[in-house]
Motif scaffolding. Structure first.
Motif, PDB file in Angstrom:
ATOM      1  N   PRO A   1       0.728  -1.199   0.093  1.00 49.33           N
ATOM      2  CA  PRO A   1      -0.055   0.001   0.140  1.00 49.33           C
ATOM      3  C   PRO A   1       0.845   1.200   0.078  1.00 49.33           C
ATOM      4  CG  PRO A   1      -0.782  -1.418   1.698  1.00 49.33           C
ATOM      5  CD  PRO A   1       0.506  -2.003   1.220  1.00 49.33           C
ATOM      6  N   GLY A   2       0.657   2.247  -0.843  1.00 47.81           N
ATOM      7  CA  GLY A   2       1.308   3.312  -0.835  1.00 47.81           C
ATOM      8  C   GLY A   2       2.643   3.536  -1.448  1.00 47.81           C
ATOM      9  N   MET A   3       2.810   2.216  -2.137  1.00 46.86           N
ATOM     10  CA  MET A   3       4.223   1.863  -2.847  1.00 46.86           C
ATOM     11  C   MET A   3       4.652   3.023  -3.922  1.00 46.86           C
ATOM     12  SD  MET A   3       5.358  -1.606  -4.149  1.00 46.86           S
ATOM     13  CE  MET A   3       4.811  -1.432  -5.911  1.00 46.86           C
ATOM     14  N   LEU A   4       5.768   3.527  -4.010  1.00 47.14           N
ATOM     15  CA  LEU A   4       6.033   4.469  -4.949  1.00 47.14           C
ATOM     16  C   LEU A   4       7.323   3.799  -5.779  1.00 47.14           C
ATOM     17  CD1 LEU A   4       7.064   7.429  -2.321  1.00 47.14           C
ATOM     18  CD2 LEU A   4       4.841   7.107  -3.993  1.00 47.14           C
ATOM     19  N   HIS A   5       7.494   4.214  -6.976  1.00 46.79           N
ATOM     20  CA  HIS A   5       8.228   3.712  -7.876  1.00 46.79           C
ATOM     21  C   HIS A   5       9.846   4.404  -8.145  1.00 46.79           C
ATOM     22  CE1 HIS A   5       5.041   1.174  -9.069  1.00 46.79           C
ATOM     23  NE2 HIS A   5       4.409   1.850  -8.658  1.00 46.79           N
ATOM     24  N   GLY A   6      10.806   3.782  -8.043  1.00 43.28           N
ATOM     25  CA  GLY A   6      12.165   4.503  -8.061  1.00 43.28           C
ATOM     26  C   GLY A   6      12.794   3.994  -9.335  1.00 43.28           C
ATOM     27  N   ARG A   7      13.751   4.842  -9.948  1.00 42.48           N
ATOM     28  CA  ARG A   7      14.715   4.358 -11.187  1.00 42.48           C
ATOM     29  C   ARG A   7      15.609   5.154 -11.074  1.00 42.48           C
ATOM     30  NH1 ARG A   7      12.052   3.694 -16.470  1.00 42.48           N
ATOM     31  NH2 ARG A   7      10.470   2.594 -15.166  1.00 42.48           N
ATOM     32  N   MET A   8      17.037   4.797 -11.466  1.00 44.82           N
ATOM     33  CA  MET A   8      18.007   5.425 -11.862  1.00 44.82           C
ATOM     34  C   MET A   8      17.931   6.142 -13.017  1.00 44.82           C
ATOM     35  SD  MET A   8      20.861   5.592  -9.578  1.00 44.82           S
ATOM     36  CE  MET A   8      21.103   4.333  -8.700  1.00 44.82           C
ATOM     37  N   LEU A   9      18.468   7.531 -12.868  1.00 44.11           N
ATOM     38  CA  LEU A   9      18.875   8.156 -14.224  1.00 44.11           C
ATOM     39  C   LEU A   9      20.323   7.809 -14.711  1.00 44.11           C
ATOM     40  CD1 LEU A   9      18.227  10.555 -16.247  1.00 44.11           C
ATOM     41  CD2 LEU A   9      19.928  11.869 -14.727  1.00 44.11           C
ATOM     42  N   ARG A  10      20.288   7.404 -15.953  1.00 40.90           N
ATOM     43  CA  ARG A  10      21.848   6.548 -16.236  1.00 40.90           C
ATOM     44  C   ARG A  10      22.381   7.581 -17.406  1.00 40.90           C
ATOM     45  NH1 ARG A  10      22.283   2.439 -13.276  1.00 40.90           N
ATOM     46  NH2 ARG A  10      20.506   1.273 -12.612  1.00 40.90           N
ATOM     47  N   ALA A  11      23.675   7.294 -17.311  1.00 37.88           N
ATOM     48  CA  ALA A  11      24.576   8.030 -18.765  1.00 37.88           C
ATOM     49  C   ALA A  11      23.904   7.067 -19.825  1.00 37.88           C
ATOM     50  CB  ALA A  11      26.009   7.766 -18.494  1.00 37.88           C
ATOM     51  N   SER A  12      23.527   7.693 -20.827  1.00 36.94           N
ATOM     52  CA  SER A  12      23.055   7.270 -22.186  1.00 36.94           C
ATOM     53  C   SER A  12      24.180   6.440 -23.126  1.00 36.94           C
ATOM     54  CB  SER A  12      22.191   8.124 -22.908  1.00 36.94           C
ATOM     55  OG  SER A  12      23.094   9.425 -23.218  1.00 36.94           O
ATOM     56  N   SER A  13      25.422   7.202 -22.955  1.00 34.38           N
ATOM     57  CA  SER A  13      26.518   6.461 -23.569  1.00 34.38           C
ATOM     58  C   SER A  13      27.999   6.660 -22.787  1.00 34.38           C
ATOM     59  CB  SER A  13      26.598   6.861 -24.982  1.00 34.38           C
ATOM     60  OG  SER A  13      26.856   8.582 -24.701  1.00 34.38           O
ATOM     61  N   PRO A  14      28.791   5.602 -23.083  1.00 37.00           N
ATOM     62  CA  PRO A  14      30.012   5.657 -22.255  1.00 37.00           C
ATOM     63  C   PRO A  14      31.068   6.571 -22.563  1.00 37.00           C
ATOM     64  CG  PRO A  14      30.145   3.993 -23.885  1.00 37.00           C
ATOM     65  CD  PRO A  14      28.616   4.735 -24.058  1.00 37.00           C
ATOM     66  N   GLY A  15      32.009   6.902 -21.966  1.00 44.92           N
ATOM     67  CA  GLY A  15      33.124   7.802 -22.284  1.00 44.92           C
ATOM     68  C   GLY A  15      32.833   9.146 -21.833  1.00 44.92           C
TER      69      GLY A  15
END
Lengths: 727, 209
Positions: free
Chosen positions: A65-79
């Motif tokens: 109940p009341g659960m929220l959703h999380g996710r990482m913002l990630r680098a879209s390419s390396p280097g």
């Protein structure tokens, strides 16, 4: 106090009495001559029914109940380098509850998907919208995406402060040893040098890395985690959040596969779990975070690649005088972990080896079902066949000559007969009309008897006769619950279905991480010890009878329930410390299209004592299937210029499907090894090891053309045929 | 990922496809029903969303009312709106089969179907399969007996694909089973035993149990 006891150890016709030293409270050892009622029979998986019903709750299924959703913002390419990170627009977006940067300007982007910030919103869709509003300014930089590019002089450096992408390590015998081996090889009749390459393989558990964290009233957290190390998750979360250990509870009832990539939250694929826990505490609300498939491919972990240059010198009679390996591989941005298990198994005269890990701008390596072994085995077993061909000897004959292990000797002979090896190998490569050619190949494997002290299983007996066995470790699909039920049932005279096994909660006694095929042999003997203590207390001197006798005895006990803690000592002196296995493969190769089809596999697997035949056979079958997939299909490819992953999905990254899998015959080759009171071992890893080598050898036998690179794709088969001069 | 590609993703593609279908064919009952309410040809089809809309799906024999945005897939509706978690999310793009459900008796991957498309239709998930006496389905029993599951994450999808097969072929050959589950990926390596279990269940069902 320790005491000396005699026990029967060995296999088939080779059983002998040996003496072992054990603690004096150790249960009677189940040796080769033990007569057991349930152990070794085919017991249906005790959690099979709930899994087949669709009602098993995995971490990804936990809804609070009341659960929220999380996710990482990630680098879209390396280097390149992070210049700035602006989360203000995202923070103001509808439904967004939390945005915390986890990267600072100036940070180098070593790999695609590198953590930048953790966001939490009230729905997955709003979370997705918020992530799109984040602004990460990255000053682009050059990348080295492949092993070849990264190892070149002047290559872009993944870790500039280290001065190089190449990290020597692992086993290095030094140039002196190489010179000595070379001197020996001068006396050889035949000297071969070949280079074998293996690809990066991604674990691809079907349930991605997943965390659901619920804050508790006492300031602690309950962490639902898809993990193969409940206690490493406890350590990781308690350490990062500076919480006392007794305020962190980890629960992992069902796990949708691990294969080595799901240990504690410090690994790159799991660091979001720590952020989810931080957010849950800060927001005082449950937070769910589950990797998407592309993230899983990028960060979940992988089996590093390898490039092994192998040189062998041998006499015409098969005696090997010298054997050298120069190996390097990449596990992405990691600085180590790309070692290979080559040489192994055989008597190869003077040996020398050097190995290195080459860092690339790629996702991280991780332990993967027999780390280092399938790579090493592919090269070693391929070279065994090439050497046998060069001296005109049957490849199995050469293995019999060079492998001193008595168990594998028996397995080679048994396998050759069951498989029809002689008749199949009598057919010359490329023989027969039509474009489809058949061939047979073999490969062998080594692993190690694992498991040890430091953990415990609690057996609880209730007045109404119910029995529970509890441990905090997890069952990642291997059958741990079932083997513990079988052992306890054996001791108490019950049916395994009458024993409730509780796993995957850190409130129960400590258990190991599921790695190295050690979970079963660590916990099995603990369960035995606990059950023996329960039997003595409840039944006294009476032998275990049936369920009715058990119930009658329980009704007489003091109190409502009694708990018994069982531990195991360090492994005793073993009959052998190895795990031996041999596999045979038959393939069909279409010489016009290059397509390889595996027709059948015979796996003869040293399995210690079989506890439950069904789950044990499933483990071996699963190892073989993973090996077929590795041999023929899987390959993680990054764009050479941008370093971006080309297929973070299950279409481009192909794993074996139902139609790729042949008949697989599994022979459980039981060996009483006198290592623990049950005589059991773990089976997760050993059967994965030899499959790719056996298939490569079968392809070479079918066509007369050898593919030295995995996976064995149609293009590579056609190229090998062309190099040989056609089919 | 930091900056997802703009303009084309699965959800917007599905949205477009749904709108296109609504304009022409009767494949999507809910949208067609909405269009029928619109006044006169000039009004065109009613546009749903982007906010939540109410509708009902029959799930495992019960009518379940929900309010969901039209972009919500059947998989997300089942899992997050209705708490039916047997169908698993593994790839979220129709390539692994872990979310396979029966839609009006036909196996579909729930991640590739919009929930609104299922308004008024019948969905059966692994949890909804049962034998005539209400116990486990013959397939579920055979999967356990043959150990056709390990970690179990692909299993609900496998079982449903097999159920779809047995509905149209009561006596499948091993190759027919392999084909029926060829869209169901398994990472533990259960395929040979899935084939055995499915055929064993088929034999049990033919005998009338």
């Amino acid at each position: 106090m320790a005491e000396k006891r005699k026990t029967k150890a060995g296999f088939a016709g080779e059983v002998r009495e040996i003496e072992v030293e054990v603690p004096d409270d150790e249960p009677e050892i189940w040796g080769a001559d033990a007569r057991l009622r349930v152990v070794g029979t085919a017991v249906p998986r005790v959690d099979g029914a709930i899994k087949a019903s669709g009602r098993a709750t995995y971490t990804a299924d936990v809804l609070l109940p009341g659960m929220l959703h999380g996710r990482m913002l990630r680098a879209s390419s390396p280097g390149g380098t992070l210049r700035s990170l602006d989360l203000t627009a995202a923070e103001k977006a509808p439904g967004v509850k939390y945005a915390r940067p986890v990267a600072r300007p100036g940070m180098r982007i070593t790999h695609e998907g590198r953590d930048l910030a953790f966001l939490v919103a009230d729905s997955e869709d709003r979370l997705e919208e918020a992530l799109a509003l984040c602004r990460a300014e990255i000053e682009p930089g050059p990348v080295a995406a492949t092993l070849e590019d990264a190892a070149k002089e002047g290559a872009p450096l993944v870790h500039p402060d280290r001065g190089s992408n190449v990290f020597p390590g692992g086993r290095d015998s030094g140039e002196g040893a190489f010179a000595e081996a070379e001197r020996e090889m001068k006396k050889a009749d035949v000297v071969l040098e070949r280079t074998y390459r293996t690809q990066v393989q991604v674990h691809t558990p079907l349930e991605p890395h997943a965390y659901v964290v619920r804050p508790e009233d006492d300031g602690g957290v309950t962490v639902f985690a898809s993990t193969q190390g409940t206690f490493s998750v406890l350590d990781g979360i308690a350490g990062a959040l500076r919480l006392p250990r007794d305020r962190v509870h980890v629960a992992s009832e069902f796990v949708g596969g691990g294969f080595g990539c799901k240990f504690g939250p410090s690994t790159p694929g799991s660091s979001f779990g720590v952020e989810a826990a931080r957010a849950a505490v800060a927001l005082n609300a449950p937070v769910r975070a589950v990797l998407e498939r592309r993230e899983e491919h990028l960060l979940g972990g992988n089996r590093p690649s390898s490039e092994q240059t192998v040189k062998i010198g041998l006499k015409r009679d098969g005696r090997v005088l010298g054997y050298t390996v120069r190996s390097r591989g990449t596990s992405g941005f990691n600085e180590g972990g790309a070692g290979v298990a080559n040489p192994m198994i055989y008597d190869l005269g003077k040996q020398a080896k050097s190995e290195a890990t080459v860092a690339t701008h790629g996702g991280p390596g991780a332990a993967f079902r027999a780390p280092g072994h399938p790579q090493g085995s592919f090269a070693l077993e391929s070279m065994m066949d090439e050497a046998a061909d060069a001296i005109g000897m049957d490849p199995l004959e050469l293995r019999l000559r060079l492998d001193g292990n008595a168990i594998r000797q028996a397995q080679y002979k048994l396998g050759a007969e069951r498989f029809g090896w002689k008749a199949m190998r009598a057919v010359k490569p490329g023989a027969g009309r039509g474009p489809v050619k058949r061939g047979a190949g073999a490969g062998s494997a080594i692993w190690y008897q694992g498991g040890g002290e430091g953990h415990a299983v609690e057996v609880t007996v209730h007045r109404d006769g119910r029995v529970e066995a509890s441990n905090g470790a997890q069952d990642i699909g291997t059958g741990t619950r079932t083997v513990l039920a079988v052992i306890v049932a054996e001791v108490l005279g019950l049916d395994p279905a009458e024993v409730q096994v509780n796993l995957g909660r850190t409130g129960w006694p400590s258990g190991p991480g599921s790695g190295g095929s050690t979970t079963a042999p660590t916990l099995g003997p603990c369960a035995r010890a606990a059950a023996e203590a329960a039997r003595k207390a409840i039944l006294g001197k009476a032998a275990a009878g049936d369920a009715a006798a058990w119930k009658r005895a329980c009704a007489r006990m003091d109190g409502e329930k009694q708990a018994f803690l069982g531990r195991r000592p360090r492994s005793y002196k073993q009959f052998h410390g190895q795990v031996a296995g041999v596999q045979f493969a038959e393939v069909e190769v279409d010489t016009e299209t290059g397509v390889v089809r595996v027709v059948r596999v015979l796996a003869i697997q040293d399995c210690g004592r079989v506890i439950d035949r069904l789950t044990a056979e499933s483990q071996v079958m699963g190892g073989v299937i993973n090996g077929i997939s590795y041999a023929l299909f899987e390959d993680r490819v990054q764009d050479r210029k941008t370093g971006r992953l080309l297929h973070g999905d299950l279409e481009g990254y192909r794993i074996a499907g139902s139609r790729d899998i042949p008949d697989i015959e599994v022979v459980m080759f039981e060996v009483a090894n006198a290592g623990n009171s049950v005589g059991m071992m773990g089976l997760g890893e050993p059967p994965k090891v030899p499959t790719a080598g056996a298939i490569a050898n079968a392809v070479a036998h079918a066509t007369g053309a050898r593919v030295r690179d995995l996976p064995i794709t149609p293009a590579r088969v056609l190229a090998a045929l062309a190099a040989k001069g056609g089919r | 990922m930091g900056k997802p590609a703009k303009g084309f993703d699965r959800r917007s593609f599905l949205r477009g496809a749904a709108a296109a279908a609504a304009g022409g064919a009767a494949a999507i009952p809910f949208v067609v029903a909405a269009a029928a309410r619109a006044e006169g040809p000039a009004a065109g089809p009613e546009v749903l969303g982007p906010g939540p809309v109410p509708f009902t799906i029959r799930v495992n024999g019960k009518d379940r009312a929900l309010r969901a945005e039209p972009r919500v897939t059947l998989l997300d509706a089942l899992r997050f709106h209705l708490g039916v978690t047997g169908p698993k999310e593994v790839c979220d793009r129709g390539s692994c089969g872990a979310c396979t459900v029966l839609l009006d008796g036909v196996p579909v991957v729930a991640c590739m179907v919009l929930a609104v498309e299922c308004a008024g239709r019948e969905v059966v998930t692994c949890e909804g399969l049962a034998s005539a006496d209400g116990g486990p389905h013959a397939l579920q029993e055979a999967f356990v007996r043959r150990d056709a599951l390990q970690c179990g994450f692909c299993t609900p999808g496998m079982v449903v694909s097999c159920a779809g097969l047995l509905a149209r072929n009561p006596d499948p050959s091993p190759d027919a089973v392999r084909e029926a589950v060829s869209g169901n990926l398994c990472r533990c390596g259960t395929y040979p035993r899935v084939v055995e279990a499915c055929r064993e269940a088929a034999a049990a069902l033919r005998k009338g149990r």
